[in-house]
Design a protein around this motif. Structure first.
Motif, PDB file in Angstrom:
ATOM      1  N   LEU A 104      11.671   1.860  13.415  1.00 26.21           N
ATOM      2  CA  LEU A 104      12.619   1.746  12.315  1.00 26.21           C
ATOM      3  C   LEU A 104      12.042   0.949  11.147  1.00 26.21           C
ATOM      4  O   LEU A 104      12.242   1.323   9.987  1.00 26.21           O
ATOM      5  CB  LEU A 104      13.925   1.106  12.796  1.00 26.21           C
ATOM      6  N   ASN A 105      11.327  -0.135  11.419  1.00 27.76           N
ATOM      7  CA  ASN A 105      10.831  -0.969  10.330  1.00 27.76           C
ATOM      8  C   ASN A 105       9.909  -0.184   9.396  1.00 27.76           C
ATOM      9  O   ASN A 105       9.987  -0.324   8.173  1.00 27.76           O
ATOM     10  CB  ASN A 105      10.100  -2.193  10.885  1.00 27.76           C
ATOM     11  N   ASP A 106       9.042   0.654   9.962  1.00 31.07           N
ATOM     12  CA  ASP A 106       8.170   1.467   9.121  1.00 31.07           C
ATOM     13  C   ASP A 106       8.987   2.473   8.310  1.00 31.07           C
ATOM     14  O   ASP A 106       8.672   2.758   7.150  1.00 31.07           O
ATOM     15  CB  ASP A 106       7.130   2.203   9.967  1.00 31.07           C
ATOM     16  N   ALA A 107      10.030   3.022   8.907  1.00 33.30           N
ATOM     17  CA  ALA A 107      10.896   3.946   8.186  1.00 33.30           C
ATOM     18  C   ALA A 107      11.582   3.253   7.012  1.00 33.30           C
ATOM     19  O   ALA A 107      11.715   3.821   5.918  1.00 33.30           O
ATOM     20  CB  ALA A 107      11.933   4.537   9.135  1.00 33.30           C
ATOM     21  N   VAL A 108      12.009   2.026   7.219  1.00 31.12           N
ATOM     22  CA  VAL A 108      12.658   1.251   6.150  1.00 31.12           C
ATOM     23  C   VAL A 108      11.670   0.972   5.016  1.00 31.12           C
ATOM     24  O   VAL A 108      12.009   1.089   3.830  1.00 31.12           O
ATOM     25  CB  VAL A 108      13.242  -0.062   6.713  1.00 31.12           C
ATOM     26  N   ILE A 109      10.441   0.598   5.374  1.00 31.38           N
ATOM     27  CA  ILE A 109       9.415   0.358   4.349  1.00 31.38           C
ATOM     28  C   ILE A 109       9.183   1.610   3.516  1.00 31.38           C
ATOM     29  O   ILE A 109       9.098   1.549   2.282  1.00 31.38           O
ATOM     30  CB  ILE A 109       8.110  -0.115   5.014  1.00 31.38           C
ATOM     31  N   ALA A 110       9.095   2.766   4.181  1.00 31.18           N
ATOM     32  CA  ALA A 110       8.884   4.023   3.468  1.00 31.18           C
ATOM     33  C   ALA A 110      10.067   4.353   2.562  1.00 31.18           C
ATOM     34  O   ALA A 110       9.890   4.787   1.414  1.00 31.18           O
ATOM     35  CB  ALA A 110       8.663   5.149   4.475  1.00 31.18           C
ATOM     36  N   ASP A 111      11.265   4.145   3.057  1.00 28.31           N
ATOM     37  CA  ASP A 111      12.474   4.410   2.273  1.00 28.31           C
ATOM     38  C   ASP A 111      12.518   3.511   1.043  1.00 28.31           C
ATOM     39  O   ASP A 111      12.758   3.967  -0.082  1.00 28.31           O
ATOM     40  CB  ASP A 111      13.697   4.186   3.162  1.00 28.31           C
ATOM     41  N   ASN A 112      12.243   2.228   1.234  1.00 28.33           N
ATOM     42  CA  ASN A 112      12.256   1.276   0.115  1.00 28.33           C
ATOM     43  C   ASN A 112      11.177   1.585  -0.911  1.00 28.33           C
ATOM     44  O   ASN A 112      11.328   1.286  -2.101  1.00 28.33           O
ATOM     45  CB  ASN A 112      12.077  -0.151   0.631  1.00 28.33           C
ATOM     46  N   ALA A 113      10.084   2.204  -0.441  1.00 25.15           N
ATOM     47  CA  ALA A 113       8.980   2.539  -1.342  1.00 25.15           C
ATOM     48  C   ALA A 113       9.230   3.833  -2.106  1.00 25.15           C
ATOM     49  O   ALA A 113       8.432   4.196  -2.977  1.00 25.15           O
ATOM     50  CB  ALA A 113       7.679   2.652  -0.549  1.00 25.15           C
ATOM     51  N   GLY A 114      10.308   4.529  -1.784  1.00 23.81           N
ATOM     52  CA  GLY A 114      10.669   5.710  -2.545  1.00 23.81           C
ATOM     53  C   GLY A 114      10.368   7.039  -1.898  1.00 23.81           C
ATOM     54  O   GLY A 114      10.367   8.079  -2.577  1.00 23.81           O
ATOM     55  N   LEU A 172       0.837  -1.201   0.000  1.00 25.62           N
ATOM     56  CA  LEU A 172       0.000   0.000   0.000  1.00 25.62           C
ATOM     57  C   LEU A 172       0.878   1.260   0.000  1.00 25.62           C
ATOM     58  O   LEU A 172       0.584   2.239  -0.696  1.00 25.62           O
ATOM     59  CB  LEU A 172      -0.915  -0.006   1.220  1.00 25.62           C
ATOM     60  N   THR A 173       1.964   1.206   0.763  1.00 27.02           N
ATOM     61  CA  THR A 173       2.884   2.342   0.823  1.00 27.02           C
ATOM     62  C   THR A 173       3.497   2.613  -0.540  1.00 27.02           C
ATOM     63  O   THR A 173       3.520   3.760  -1.013  1.00 27.02           O
ATOM     64  CB  THR A 173       3.987   2.075   1.865  1.00 27.02           C
ATOM     65  N   LYS A 174       3.984   1.584  -1.190  1.00 26.27           N
ATOM     66  CA  LYS A 174       4.601   1.735  -2.517  1.00 26.27           C
ATOM     67  C   LYS A 174       3.573   2.232  -3.534  1.00 26.27           C
ATOM     68  O   LYS A 174       3.862   3.127  -4.351  1.00 26.27           O
ATOM     69  CB  LYS A 174       5.175   0.392  -2.967  1.00 26.27           C
ATOM     70  N   LYS A 175       2.370   1.684  -3.492  1.00 29.01           N
ATOM     71  CA  LYS A 175       1.330   2.076  -4.443  1.00 29.01           C
ATOM     72  C   LYS A 175       1.066   3.576  -4.385  1.00 29.01           C
ATOM     73  O   LYS A 175       1.046   4.256  -5.430  1.00 29.01           O
ATOM     74  CB  LYS A 175       0.037   1.308  -4.138  1.00 29.01           C
ATOM     75  N   TYR A 176       0.897   4.105  -3.181  1.00 28.52           N
ATOM     76  CA  TYR A 176       0.514   5.508  -3.068  1.00 28.52           C
ATOM     77  C   TYR A 176       1.698   6.461  -3.224  1.00 28.52           C
ATOM     78  O   TYR A 176       1.533   7.569  -3.770  1.00 28.52           O
ATOM     79  CB  TYR A 176      -0.275   5.753  -1.781  1.00 28.52           C
ATOM     80  N   ILE A 177       2.876   6.068  -2.779  1.00 22.73           N
ATOM     81  CA  ILE A 177       4.033   6.923  -3.042  1.00 22.73           C
ATOM     82  C   ILE A 177       4.243   7.057  -4.551  1.00 22.73           C
ATOM     83  O   ILE A 177       4.538   8.144  -5.057  1.00 22.73           O
ATOM     84  CB  ILE A 177       5.289   6.390  -2.325  1.00 22.73           C
ATOM     85  N   ASP A 178       4.063   5.961  -5.282  1.00 28.32           N
ATOM     86  CA  ASP A 178       4.173   6.032  -6.745  1.00 28.32           C
ATOM     87  C   ASP A 178       3.109   6.963  -7.334  1.00 28.32           C
ATOM     88  O   ASP A 178       3.396   7.769  -8.226  1.00 28.32           O
ATOM     89  CB  ASP A 178       4.035   4.636  -7.353  1.00 28.32           C
ATOM     90  N   ILE A 179       1.880   6.854  -6.840  1.00 31.60           N
ATOM     91  CA  ILE A 179       0.794   7.722  -7.335  1.00 31.60           C
ATOM     92  C   ILE A 179       1.120   9.182  -7.072  1.00 31.60           C
ATOM     93  O   ILE A 179       0.974  10.050  -7.949  1.00 31.60           O
ATOM     94  CB  ILE A 179      -0.550   7.344  -6.672  1.00 31.60           C
ATOM     95  N   TRP A 180       1.578   9.496  -5.865  1.00 31.91           N
ATOM     96  CA  TRP A 180       1.897  10.880  -5.510  1.00 31.91           C
ATOM     97  C   TRP A 180       3.036  11.416  -6.370  1.00 31.91           C
ATOM     98  O   TRP A 180       2.964  12.535  -6.875  1.00 31.91           O
ATOM     99  CB  TRP A 180       2.228  10.982  -4.027  1.00 31.91           C
ATOM    100  N   HIS A 181       4.073  10.596  -6.566  1.00 29.89           N
ATOM    101  CA  HIS A 181       5.188  11.031  -7.402  1.00 29.89           C
ATOM    102  C   HIS A 181       4.754  11.231  -8.855  1.00 29.89           C
ATOM    103  O   HIS A 181       5.167  12.198  -9.513  1.00 29.89           O
ATOM    104  CB  HIS A 181       6.330  10.010  -7.322  1.00 29.89           C
TER     105      HIS A 181
END
Length: 319
Positions: A126-136, A104-113
């Motif tokens: 930290l784990n949530d921060a890593v997920i966000a970083d990996n999602a762009g 879900l994080t990757k999907k919406y970060i891509d949409i916003w970008h």
């Protein structure tokens, strides 16, 4: 140039916290006009309110600002995203309740970008921060235990250097930062930007009920408490009759029972305090720094005073 300023098109690397019932157009416009990044606290607001707040903010500033969304319920996330795209919001400030969904994080970060928006994600672990970083994500705010509202159990001092060592994107420190001393400390930990929430509650442009500011001014160093640990979403607020009830519920009931009771009691408590001024049944969500917030200032002065103090401290440091 500071990477946070470069990414978000701002002059000073200070991000205003996305505080529901507090971070509305007057405050957001003032913060952005002063060179920081104002953030509309509209994560769970109806689309028409989000639209109105974006338009009102644009009347106050032509500088970048952000709108708050929560990466949680896709129905709400989708509606707010539609408004953000239609109104050409410059920045998305994506908030999290602990436990990000990577897809879900990757999907919406891509949409916003894809729609020309920069994205900053706020995380408490930290784990949530890593997920966000990996999602762009363009940057990640890491929020420590000292902060108001939803928190976890690790301090800013612990989380910031851990995030800096782990993430590829720039890190913004949040939790307990209200002045130049906090900025310099966060810089020493590796942060490139600095989030302030509680400090902006105590500004002329923040249109919370006067009772909220009075309660913060009266707060001492032991006058905030974390409630709702049993829900998995602990929350820091000013000690008052509501917080005492919540703590008793947690002490006197099994975890699952307490969690249901607390969610029911707390569901509208933030609005009761921030909008209505109810200091008995309402929750004033403010950080541990409340005891040092003893006067109301202009938002621009919060930013400029903090930056000036930080530069003076850096210039005077010696080993």
């Amino acid at each position: 140039m500071n990477r946070i300023c470069e990414i978000f098109g701002i002059e000073k690397p200070i991000i205003q916290g996305a505080m529901a019932w507090a971070a509305t157009a007057p405050l957001v416009g003032a913060v952005s006009e002063a060179g920081g990044l104002g953030v509309l606290g509209v994560g769970f607001a109806p689309p028409e309110f989000v639209e109105m707040q974006i338009r009102e903010t644009k009347k106050l500033t032509d500088k970048p600002f952000a709108i708050n969304v929560f990466i949680e319920k896709e129905e709400i996330l989708s509606r707010v995203t539609e408004v953000a795209i239609a109104e050409k919001a410059p920045v998305i400030y994506a908030d999290t309740i602990i436990g990000l969904d990577p897809a879900l994080t990757k999907k919406y970060i891509d949409i916003w970008h894809e729609n020309g928006m920069k994205v900053v994600v706020k995380a408490s672990i930290l784990n949530d921060a890593v997920i966000a970083d990996n999602a762009g994500a363009d940057a990640v705010i890491i929020k420590g235990w000292e902060a108001g509202g939803h928190v976890t159990y690790e301090t800013t001092m612990t989380l910031v250097p851990l995030a800096v060592e782990t993430l590829s994107c720039p890190v913004i420190a949040g939790g307990g930062i209200i002045d130049g001393r906090g900025i310099v400390a966060a810089m020493a930990l590796g942060a490139e930007g600095f989030e302030m929430g509680s400090a902006f509650l105590m500004t002329e442009e923040c249109d919370v009920h006067p009772n909220v500011k009075e309660a913060i001014i009266k707060s001492g160093d032991m006058d905030t408490v974390v409630t709702g640990s049993c829900t998995g979403e602990p929350c820091r607020q000013v000690v008052n009759p509501l917080s005492e009830k919540l703590c008793r519920i947690e002490d006197e009931n099994p975890k699952a029972v307490a969690a249901d009771l607390i969610r029911e009691m707390a569901s509208s408590s933030l609005r009761l305090a921030m909008a209505d001024g109810d200091m008995v049944n309402g929750a004033v969500m403010v950080g541990q720094c409340a005891s040092r917030l003893n006067k109301v200032k202009k938002a621009a002065d919060v930013i400029n005073d903090a930056m000036k103090e930080a530069k003076e401290i850096i210039g005077s440091l010696s080993l």
